[in-house]
Design a protein around this motif. Structure first.
Motif, PDB file in Angstrom:
ATOM      1  N   ARG A   1      39.633  36.318  34.383  1.00 51.09           N
ATOM      2  CA  ARG A   1      40.514  37.481  34.457  1.00 51.09           C
ATOM      3  C   ARG A   1      41.787  37.243  33.646  1.00 51.09           C
ATOM      4  O   ARG A   1      42.288  38.140  32.970  1.00 51.09           O
TER       5      ARG A   1
ATOM      6  N   HIS B   1      40.788  37.596  29.988  1.00 53.89           N
ATOM      7  CA  HIS B   1      39.952  38.760  29.662  1.00 53.89           C
ATOM      8  C   HIS B   1      38.701  38.354  28.903  1.00 53.89           C
ATOM      9  O   HIS B   1      38.369  38.930  27.869  1.00 53.89           O
TER      10      HIS B   1
ATOM     11  N   GLU C   1      38.746  41.261  40.129  1.00 52.70           N
ATOM     12  CA  GLU C   1      38.142  42.295  39.274  1.00 52.70           C
ATOM     13  C   GLU C   1      36.767  41.902  38.794  1.00 52.70           C
ATOM     14  O   GLU C   1      36.403  42.142  37.646  1.00 52.70           O
TER      15      GLU C   1
ATOM     16  N   PRO D   1      43.084  46.789  32.163  1.00 56.36           N
ATOM     17  CA  PRO D   1      42.094  46.375  33.170  1.00 56.36           C
ATOM     18  C   PRO D   1      40.973  45.565  32.536  1.00 56.36           C
ATOM     19  O   PRO D   1      40.600  45.773  31.380  1.00 56.36           O
TER      20      PRO D   1
ATOM     21  N   ASP E   1      31.847  44.726  34.536  1.00 51.87           N
ATOM     22  CA  ASP E   1      30.776  45.302  35.346  1.00 51.87           C
ATOM     23  C   ASP E   1      29.436  44.709  34.928  1.00 51.87           C
ATOM     24  O   ASP E   1      29.359  43.869  34.023  1.00 51.87           O
TER      25      ASP E   1
END
Lengths: 100, 171
Positions: free
Chosen positions: A51, A54, B49, B122, B126
């Protein structure tokens, strides 16, 4: 957004709990469960850095680690079944077949 | 703020159940505590996330692997077998070394401090994105893992069938 180092601290604590279990217990299955705890701590670190940067590579690594943990659990538990059949115990101190 | 409350609540749940795993004498209680700990970790993955990984954690870890553990514990009838305590010196060294290890890790994490500011966009993680990564860039490791799983299945069957001799002497 929770900062990354909170997750790293949680991961460090979980990993240490796993290390403690491996070092202090004699029951083979409990030792195995401690190893699973350590694997999950590493997964948490991978996801935290994924995270942060990214990057999907961390997630793919976690995917592979899960598959390998499944394989390891299957083979390890089969070894314990085999050991229990011969020694009537899964105490790892009793497993001294390769001990010279 | 709300996220932080969830994080701390489930962090405490994870750590308490992880401690139950290594401190409780009964392996069945240990395995069920580990399942609870994995569920709390799945919440962590959602906070990170990565909802697909959280689903995998619940299905693969808490579902499949822990059921395998419980199955073996029940099969070997271990819940009645009292585990002899380890030697005191081993207990002391184990706890001391792992606490020292934990403190060292925490010291360096806190010393490094906040690594960098989190990106504001963000993070898309997924199943679609992971699937593209798995089947394009990581296709070779993916196939290797499938072969590894096949080998593990064969190994588990061979090891746990009757008639495999662990003893050195032929009889």
């Amino acid at each position: 957004m929770i900062p990354t180092h909170y997750f790293l601290i949680l991961s460090a604590i979980l990993f240490s709990i796993g290390v403690c279990g491996v070092l202090t217990r004699r029951n083979g299955i409990t030792i195995f469960m401690s190893i699973e705890l350590m694997v999950n701590a590493v997964n948490l670190t991978f996801l935290a850095y994924a995270r942060q940067n990214h990057s999907l590579h961390g997630l793919v690594f976690v995917f592979f680690i899960m598959a390998i943990a499944a394989a390891e659990a299957a083979v390890g538990l089969a070894i314990f079944i085999s050991l229990h059949r011969h020694r009537e115990t899964i105490d790892v101190d009793e497993a001294n077949l390769m001990h010279w | 703020m709300f996220e932080l409350i969830i994080f701390f609540f489930f962090a405490v749940v994870t750590i308490v159940f992880a401690l139950m795993v290594i401190l409780h004498r009964n392996p069945v209680v240990g395995a069920l505590s580990l399942v609870a700990s994995f569920f709390a970790l799945a919440v962590m993955y959602i906070l990170l996330e990565a909802p697909f990984m959280a689903a995998l954690q619940v299905i693969v870890y808490a579902g499949a692997i822990m059921v395998l553990f419980l199955f073996v514990i029940m099969l070997l009838n271990l819940q009645h077998q009292a585990e002899p305590p380890t030697r005191p010196v081993q207990q002391f060294l184990g706890f001391f070394l792992s606490i020292a290890f934990c403190l060292t890790l925490l010291f360096y994490i806190v010393k490094a401090g906040t690594i960098a500011a989190l990106p504001s966009t963000p993070f898309v993680s997924d199943a679609r994105a992971i699937g593209y990564a798995l089947f394009e860039k990581y296709i070779f490791p993916f196939e290797m893992v499938s072969i590894l799983l096949l080998a593990a299945i064969v190994g588990a069957i061979v090891l746990s069938q009757r008639g495999v001799s662990l003893d050195r002497r032929p009889d």
